[in-house]
Design a protein around this motif. Structure first.
Motif, PDB file in Angstrom:
ATOM      1  N   GLY A  14       0.907  -1.194  -0.024  1.00 52.62           N
ATOM      2  CA  GLY A  14      -0.237  -0.027  -0.205  1.00 52.62           C
ATOM      3  C   GLY A  14       0.792   1.135  -0.124  1.00 52.62           C
ATOM      4  N   MET A  15       1.949   1.395   0.814  1.00 50.13           N
ATOM      5  CA  MET A  15       2.700   2.344   1.066  1.00 50.13           C
ATOM      6  C   MET A  15       3.564   2.819  -0.015  1.00 50.13           C
ATOM      7  SD  MET A  15       5.039   2.996   4.017  1.00 50.13           S
ATOM      8  CE  MET A  15       6.747   2.574   3.132  1.00 50.13           C
ATOM      9  N   ARG A  67       2.475   7.742  -5.725  1.00 50.27           N
ATOM     10  CA  ARG A  67       1.442   8.577  -6.266  1.00 50.27           C
ATOM     11  C   ARG A  67       1.556  10.319  -5.883  1.00 50.27           C
ATOM     12  NH1 ARG A  67      -4.714   6.627  -7.084  1.00 50.27           N
ATOM     13  NH2 ARG A  67      -4.105   5.021  -8.471  1.00 50.27           N
ATOM     14  N   VAL A  84       2.608   2.525  -3.412  1.00 49.40           N
ATOM     15  CA  VAL A  84       2.007   3.001  -4.149  1.00 49.40           C
ATOM     16  C   VAL A  84       1.642   4.651  -3.635  1.00 49.40           C
ATOM     17  CG1 VAL A  84      -0.324   2.990  -5.775  1.00 49.40           C
ATOM     18  CG2 VAL A  84       1.246   0.976  -5.175  1.00 49.40           C
ATOM     19  N   LEU A  85       1.006   4.529  -2.464  1.00 45.92           N
ATOM     20  CA  LEU A  85       0.604   5.750  -2.067  1.00 45.92           C
ATOM     21  C   LEU A  85       1.688   6.891  -2.149  1.00 45.92           C
ATOM     22  CD1 LEU A  85      -1.836   6.367  -0.177  1.00 45.92           C
ATOM     23  CD2 LEU A  85      -0.186   5.998   1.766  1.00 45.92           C
TER      24      LEU A  85
END
Lengths: 322, 498, 368
Positions: free
Chosen positions: A104-105, A111, A107-108
């Motif tokens: 998750g991190m 972005r 990609v977070l």
């Protein structure tokens, strides 16, 4: 029948694909021989891949990228250590959590920083590890058979490939010929013996976990800046688990780990090259090749071909007992 | 004092091991100071203890099973980052120590391949290798035969002669009387007395240990044995590692009698109980009330044994007899979860089980009398009462009972002993396994001694004594001859694998 | 010492959750958004409308099944990390049943698709269970391997035998007689308007599953034996409980529950078999079981919470710069704090209770 050139190409690709597996596998080896199970190899590789690519993209220096990758991986290793050593939490659950966190991190942050849909900009020139030509490679390339093998197969990889394969004898030496190795193996088998010998179990296990962090960091950096040219989401694609499978396959021994990683790398290379392959008149689908490492590991785990026995104190936090 | 052997004696749970572990820096003390050779010494961890010259042999050895003897000795006391020089140095020193103190061990053997006696020597060698001046041994003879223990004491006397200080922790009076110069008695975490061994007596020490006169004799009437309930013929049992632990034994227990099995821990008694209880498989022939019991594990398990009227109080209540995180009432149904009285169609009748629990708690005076407490929250004695109540109230034809009073306070010991005798008087058969010779002598109507998986002989408690049983426990059947040392040594070698 | 039950069941999970949300808030802050505002958007998006509730409970249905699957296995001290693969196989089972006949009505089809999902899910758990019970192969590793094998198997089937005409690697659409009535249809029948969402009757199936699992664990002999085995294997053997039987039965139940997820996700929503039918729900089940302390009621609450998180996360991406992956981060932090860093909170809380002198059974507990 395949010609020499094709074979060399496949083997060359095997070496490239085996490199991140090998580094991660040795990382797992250090951690698990010290009694800390690590199913978060994937997570550490992934964060390292992202941060190495991100820093390499912004600074243009692949070496700074490598450092950033290692640092990120070490931070994850520390969280794992905190959970499983200091707070005696479940090592498997901690690994699961870290895998999600990394997925998750990365990609977070990607972005937020680059705004390219969860990937980093493509790396160019100094942002990637370049192939190294070993001495005499050009001169010897004309020699039949051995020439191409040396020139195309052994020479011409990035520095991290050679680092990975040099790590194998180094790991063996550290484990079996040094004080640190003796203590490390002991703490994975019977931490009580280590504790009463006046050595800190906690410090030893943290060192092992940190080494795993560094090695996974190199593995991740190689993925993003050597094998590929930049980070894309979930780019580890299960390699952490294949490395884990290789570790079990190798029964937690360094030289066997290299063999297992090369085997799994070869399967990957063949799968990449051919959609399906004819074997004894039967078309073997590519998906089967992809699943083969996992199937082989299950067979090994089942003990039908030599039983894999993990380090005895593995998976459990050390609590003093009466 | 240098060159002395100091004993620390006390009941199970008196705090002996905890005190010594603090001396070794294994646990932290809440308050207090430690003086070594008159100097105040802080021992925050084992490292400091080793530096202060303290070596410790734990009750449960701290050895790495798949390391060699040499690697275990060197671990933590290496000379440098490279291993080879350390190992070479240790090999030389081990040879010297072996010659000096009768401490010979094969330096290249793996720990998992050598016997407990050998492993204990490795522990002593570890301490000596670290140049310990003070050697603490925690219950060192618990796993040894009397002869092995004698060998150990010879080693200790040798060490004493070299000026080492030895602290021997034990709950066995005999050992204290035999080898120590001074002795400290502990009771409930307090040091109640320190006396010269020569100026005291076992009776006085026993009184100091428990705080009142101990009644080792249990009041019981004559046994009135009738028909044979259990008969065992040529029973053989292997343990989890595939090592044969019971080597062809035969015995029988009649209704209305208690057969006591004596022996040093680890000579096959546990496996015998487990086979009879249906926990382990074996070969041979066992009949219960004349009907044969399946031993292969295919047709039988602990469940079917209970159905045949066998109740089992296991040796280790924490590991087997109780689920520590279950409530008392759940534990009272444990093993009998199939009983129609506790079931209502497909569902369990928990209310019925709780009512039954209330009755048993009252009858056995379990405290606190609360069936909603988890087993973990009861003291050792009360936990054991729960197990005893569950098994004895089944009114079984045969009761298997292992170490009935291990870790149980004095009051509960008497109660439990009386319950077992009451069951016998009700005409039931009892097979008792205990490593406490006193308990065996006090309860049994017949005594069989086990050594190395075999029964060395049967005696009547009225016609034998501790010395004779001790020799049998060491595998010496010719109990009239004077301590045949060579045979003891030969037997030691034989039990090396045990 | 043991903590009072309420502290163990309510207080500690809440503190853990709070810590996880606190760290998540920091992450939101770091990417330049207002955490309080983000929280508002998420809560509003998840439970502020019938549309939000529809999605929240749809996701929650998936998580109930996978959460129960992990929870049941936890009671036997088995860590079933293979919910993902078992649910994938469950999807295959549901699809095979749905495609096999021209089903006349969903009430006829549902019992059979339930059976298909359960049997296939259970079958996929059976091999790792057998290897654990008979060969001692670590079930965590084998179930991870089986996740990857399941995924490869589905990809293969969807490019070969089960592939529908067209480009996409997916199966043909299920016959209309298998379509489950949605919440909109059901509420509509009573004249209540409910927004269009994938929420369907499977949610009720999930509630039934929660109840049945509770009955199983605390009211049946099998449940008693599963829990006893989970606490101590040697004790279970002493009590005549066969470890082989417990491992097999528990894992079959666990796999079946994971497989049932497909009734909701595949039959209820997608109405065809895709390459990815589970989308991480198998792993969310781990978080749900941990948060719910492996109790069906806890699992239900945690599943709804995670359903809200997923739906709220989607809204968050829609309205701000915080991408959907934020949900993964929160989920990871919840697993980390409740599962792995539990003692970080538990030890100080214990210390606090000790100092307050509210130690239940303190006088009872004697030193051994």
């Amino acid at each position: 029948m395949m010609d020499l050139n094709t074979i060399i190409q496949i083997l060359d690709s095997t070496i490239r694909l085996a490199t991140p597996l090998l580094l991660a596998c040795l990382a797992g080896l250090f951690s698990e021989r010290a009694g800390v199970f690590d199913i978060g190899l994937e997570a550490k590789m992934l964060v390292a891949a992202f941060f190495s690519a991100a820093v390499a993209a912004t600074t243009g220096s692949v070496w700074l990228g490598l450092c950033a990758g290692i640092a990120a991986s070490v931070v994850f290793a520390l969280i794992h250590g905190l959970a499983s050593i200091t707070f005696r939490g479940d090592q498997l659950i901690s690994g699961v959590a870290l895998n999600f966190l990394a997925s998750g991190m990365t990609v977070l942050i990607a972005r937020d920083w680059f705004n390219e849909g969860g990937r980093t900009p493509a790396l160019i020139d100094g942002g990637r590890f370049q192939p190294i030509t070993l001495p005499f490679a050009e001169a010897l390339s004309g020699v039949p058979v051995l020439g191409p093998i040396y020139h195309d197969l052994i020479s011409g990889h990035s520095i991290l490939v050679y680092v990975a394969f040099l790590m194998v004898p180094l790991t063996w030496y550290v484990l079996h010929r040094t004080r640190f190795g003796l203590r490390l193996r002991a703490v994975g088998e019977n931490p009580g013996a280590v504790d009463t010998a006046g050595i800190s179990v906690v410090r030893l296990r943290y060192s092992a976990v940190l080494i795993a962090g560094v090695l996974c960091g190199i593995a991740g950096a190689y993925l993003a800046t050597g094998l590929a040219a930049g980070f894309v989401r979930d780019m580890t694609a299960g390699r952490g688990f294949i490395a884990l499978a290789a570790l079990i396959f190798a029964k937690w021994r360094p030289w066997y780990a290299m063999g297992a990683c090369l085997l799994f790398g070869l399967l990957d290379a063949i799968g990449n090259r051919y959609q399906s392959i004819e074997l004894l008149g039967i078309a073997v689908p590519g998906q089967f090749m992809q699943a083969l490492p996992y199937i082989l590991t299950v067979v090994i785990l089942a003990g039908f071909v030599g039983k894999a026995i993990p380090p005895r104190a593995g998976g459990a936090a050390y609590v003093k007992e009466r | 004092m240098p060159g002395t052997i100091h004993g620390v004696i006390g009941e199970n749970g008196a705090g002996k091991s905890t005190l010594m572990s603090i001396l070794y820096g294994f646990y932290k003390a809440d308050a207090g100071e430690i003086f070594i050779a008159g100097r105040k010494t802080a021992i925050p961890d084992s490292q400091a203890a080793i530096a202060a010259g303290i070596g410790m042999v734990f009750q449960h050895f701290k050895l790495v099973e798949n390391f060699t003897v040499l690697e275990n000795v060197v671990l933590g006391a290496e000379d440098g980052a490279r291993l080879t020089p350390s190992l070479a140095k240790a090999r030389k020193l081990l040879t010297e120590l072996a010659a000096e103190y009768e401490l010979s061990v094969d330096p290249d053997a793996l720990i998992q391949d050598i016997g407990v006696g050998m492993q204990q020597r490795v522990e002593i060698l570890k301490a000596l290798y670290r140049q310990a001046d003070i050697l603490i041994l925690d219950e060192p003879t618990g796993v040894l035969t009397p002869a092995e223990a004698d060998h150990l004491f010879r080693i200790l006397k040798g060490l004493k002669a070299q000026g080492k200080t030895i602290i021997l922790i034990t709950h066995k009076l005999r050992e204290i009387m035999e080898v120590t110069e001074t002795v400290s008695v502990m009771r409930r975490g307090e040091m109640t007395a320190t006396v010269k061994t020569a100026e005291t007596s076992p009776a006085q020490l026993a009184e100091l240990m428990v705080g009142r006169k101990v009644l080792l004799q249990v009041d019981k009437g004559r046994a009135r044995p009738s028909d044979t309930v259990l008969s065992v013929e040529n029973l053989r049992v292997k343990d989890d590692q595939g090592v044969e632990r019971v080597k062809g034994i035969s015995l029988s227990v009649r209704a209305g009698e208690i057969l006591g099995i004596a022996g040093v821990a680890g000579n096959g008694q546990s496996e015998l109980l487990e086979v009879l209880g249906g926990i382990r498989t074996g070969t041979g022939r066992i009949t219960m009330n004349g009907q044969e019991i399946d031993l292969t594990g295919k047709l039988s398990d602990a469940r079917t044994r209970r159905a045949r009227g066998i109740a089992h109080v296991p040796e280790d209540r924490h590991r087997q007899g109780l689920i520590l995180d279950f409530y008392a009432w759940e534990n009272v149904g444990f093993g009998y979860q199939d009983d129609p009285a506790y079931n209502h169609g497909v569902l369990m009748d928990n209310d019925a089980l709780r009512r039954d629990t209330e009755v048993k708690i009252a009858k056995y005076d379990v405290r606190p009398a609360d069936c909603w407490q988890t087993a973990r929250n009861f003291s050792g004695g009360n936990q054991q009462k729960i197990v005893i109540a569950r098994e004895l109230e089944r009114n079984p034809d045969l009761l298997l009972v292992g170490q009935p009073t291990r870790g149980v306070d004095i009051g509960a010991i008497e109660f439990i002993h009386h319950q077992i005798i009451a069951l016998r008087d009700a005409g039931k058969a009892v097979l008792l396994v205990s490593v406490e010779l006193d308990e065996i002598l006090a309860l049994s109507d017949r005594i069989a001694v086990m050594f190395d998986g075999q029964i060395m002989g049967e005696r009547l408690p009225t016609e034998t004594n501790e010395r004779e049983l001790g020799l049998l426990m060491a595998g010496i059947t010719d109990t009239n001859a004077n301590a045949p040392l060579p045979q003891i040594v030969a037997n030691l070698a034989r039990t090396g694998g045990a | 010492m043991t903590l009072p039950r309420w502290a163990d069941v309510v207080l500690i999970p809440l503190i853990n959750l709070f810590l996880a949300l606190l760290v998540s808030g920091l992450v939101v802050l770091l990417i330049g958004e207002d955490p309080v505002n983000a929280m508002k958007i998420m809560v509003n998006g998840a439970v502020g409308s019938s549309y939000g509730w529809g999605y929240t409970l749809f996701y929650a249905t998936n998580f109930i099944f996978t959460g129960l699957a992990v929870a049941v296995a936890f009671h036997a001290r088995l860590f079933n990390i293979g919910g993902e693969g078992q649910a994938q196989l469950g999807a295959l089972g549901v699809a095979l049943v749905a495609l096999s006949l021209p089903w006349p009505h969903w009430t006829v089809a549902l019992p059979f698709t339930i059976l298909g999902g359960a049997v296939f899910g259970a079958a996929w758990a059976a091999v790792p269970a057998y290897l654990q019970a008979r060969r001692g192969s670590h079930i965590v590793i084998t179930t991870i391997m089986f996740n990857f094998i399941a995924s490869a198997l589905l990809v293969y089937l969807l490019v070969s035998a089960l592939k529908a005409p067209g480009m996409a690697p997916e199966s043909a659409r299920f016959p209309a007689g298998t379509f489950l009535p949605s919440a909109r249809d059901l509420f509509g029948a009573f004249g209540i308007s409910f927004a269009r969402s994938p929420l369907n009757v499977s949610f009720l199936l999930g509630l039934v599953a929660c109840y049945l699992v509770w009955v199983l664990l605390w009211r049946t002999r099998l449940g008693y034996e599963i829990r006893a085995y989970g606490h101590s294997e040697p004790a279970a053997i002493y009590a005549g409980i066969s470890p082989f039987r417990i491992i097999m039965v528990t894992m079959l139940i666990s796999g079946a529950l994971a497989g049932l997820m497909a009734v909701n996700a595949v039959q209820g929503e997608a109405q065809r078999l895709l390459q990815e039918n589970v989308l991480g729900a198998g792993f969310v089940g781990i978080a749900v079981a941990l948060m719910g302390r492996s109790h069906p009621v806890g699992v239900l609450i945690a599943a709804i919470l995670f359903g809200a998180l997923y739906q709220g996360g989607a809204e968050l991406e829609f309205e701000t710069n915080v991408p959907r992956e934020m949900v993964l981060v929160i989920q990871a932090l919840v697993i980390l704090f409740t599962g792995a860093l539990d003692n970080m909170v538990r030890d100080p809380v214990k210390g606090l209770f000790l100092r307050l002198g509210r130690r239940p059974g303190a006088d009872v507990k004697a030193a051994e």
